[in-house]
Design a protein around this motif. Sequence first.
Motif, short mmCIF file in Angstrom:
data_model
loop_
_atom_site.label_atom_id
_atom_site.label_comp_id
_atom_site.label_asym_id
_atom_site.label_seq_id
_atom_site.Cartn_x
_atom_site.Cartn_y
_atom_site.Cartn_z
N VAL A 17 22.46 60.95 75.59
CA VAL A 17 22.76 59.65 76.20
C VAL A 17 22.81 58.59 75.10
O VAL A 17 21.98 58.62 74.18
CB VAL A 17 21.64 59.23 77.19
N ALA A 18 23.75 57.67 75.21
CA ALA A 18 23.76 56.55 74.26
C ALA A 18 24.28 55.30 74.96
O ALA A 18 25.24 55.36 75.72
CB ALA A 18 24.63 56.86 73.06
N HIS A 19 23.64 54.18 74.68
CA HIS A 19 24.18 52.90 75.14
C HIS A 19 25.42 52.56 74.30
O HIS A 19 25.63 53.13 73.22
CB HIS A 19 23.10 51.82 75.02
N ASP A 20 26.22 51.63 74.83
CA ASP A 20 27.54 51.42 74.24
C ASP A 20 27.50 51.17 72.72
O ASP A 20 28.27 51.78 71.97
CB ASP A 20 28.27 50.27 74.95
N LYS A 23 26.89 54.42 70.82
CA LYS A 23 27.75 55.60 71.02
C LYS A 23 28.36 56.11 69.71
O LYS A 23 28.41 57.32 69.49
CB LYS A 23 28.82 55.31 72.08
N THR A 45 25.02 61.47 80.39
CA THR A 45 25.48 60.48 81.36
C THR A 45 27.01 60.35 81.21
O THR A 45 27.59 60.76 80.21
CB THR A 45 24.78 59.13 81.10
N GLY A 46 27.63 59.73 82.23
CA GLY A 46 29.08 59.81 82.38
C GLY A 46 29.95 59.47 81.18
O GLY A 46 30.75 60.29 80.72
N THR A 47 29.79 58.26 80.64
CA THR A 47 30.68 57.85 79.55
C THR A 47 30.34 58.63 78.28
O THR A 47 31.24 59.14 77.59
CB THR A 47 30.56 56.33 79.29
N THR A 48 29.06 58.72 77.99
CA THR A 48 28.62 59.47 76.80
C THR A 48 29.16 60.90 76.86
O THR A 48 29.69 61.42 75.88
CB THR A 48 27.07 59.51 76.73
N SER A 65 27.84 57.68 85.29
CA SER A 65 27.57 56.73 84.21
C SER A 65 26.18 56.09 84.41
O SER A 65 25.76 55.84 85.55
CB SER A 65 28.65 55.65 84.21
N GLY A 66 25.50 55.83 83.28
CA GLY A 66 24.12 55.34 83.33
C GLY A 66 23.87 54.18 84.29
O GLY A 66 23.04 54.29 85.20
N PRO A 67 24.60 53.05 84.14
CA PRO A 67 24.32 51.91 85.01
C PRO A 67 24.60 52.19 86.48
O PRO A 67 24.15 51.47 87.37
CB PRO A 67 25.30 50.83 84.49
N PHE A 88 18.33 60.34 73.33
CA PHE A 88 18.69 59.11 74.02
C PHE A 88 18.68 57.96 73.01
O PHE A 88 17.62 57.43 72.68
CB PHE A 88 17.71 58.85 75.16
N ILE A 102 16.24 53.04 82.86
CA ILE A 102 16.02 53.53 81.49
C ILE A 102 14.54 53.82 81.29
O ILE A 102 14.14 54.88 80.79
CB ILE A 102 16.52 52.49 80.46
#
Length: 151
Positions: A17-20, A23, A45-48, A65-67, A88, A102
Motif C-alpha cells: 500500500v502507498a499513499h499518492d 507511490k 489497495t486499488g490504485t497501488t 482504493s484506500g479512501p 505500507f 489508516i
Amino acid sequence: MEKKTVTTAAQKRVALVAHDNMKPELTTWAVQHKEKLIKHKLMATGTTGNLLQKQLGVPVDALISGPLGGDQQLGGLIAEGKIDILIFFWDPFEPMPHDPDIKALLRVAAVWNIPIACSVSSANFLISSPLFDAPFEKQIPDYETYLKARL
Ligand SMILES: O=C(CO)COP(=O)(O)O
C-alpha cells in the motif's frame, strides 16, 4: 491476552500500500525487488495494486482504493489471518480523509503481529530477511481462549 504460536508459510501473502506521494517510492522499490516479490502472493489497495501490476507485469490482487474502504478490507483480511506481511508507505506529510481507516489498519496489523514496513529502509530489512522466503513462527492472540473466557 492469551497467545498461541502459529507458523507462517514460506510463501507469503504480501499486502502493498502507498499513499499518492509515496507511490513512486513503492513502485521503484517493488521493481528493484521484483524477483523476490513475485515468488509470493501480492495484494494491494486499488490504485497501488493496479500501478504495481503495470510496473511489475505480474498479477496483483487489487482491492478497493484506500479512501473508499481498501484499508478496511486489508484490516479485515489481517484479522482473518489472510495476510502475512504489510508494506505500507504512508505519507507522513499529508493529512488523509481516511485517517481513521489508516490507524485501524496499522492497529490490527500490530494486534495480529504482522511484520510491517512503512519506509524503504524498513522494507529493505524485511525483504532481505531469510524469513521472507522461509516458514516462521509467531505469536498471535488465541481467539478461542479469549472467547471462552468471555462466555
Ligand atoms: O489510501 C491508501 C492507503 O491508506 C492507498 O489507496 P490506493 O492504493 O487506492 O491509492
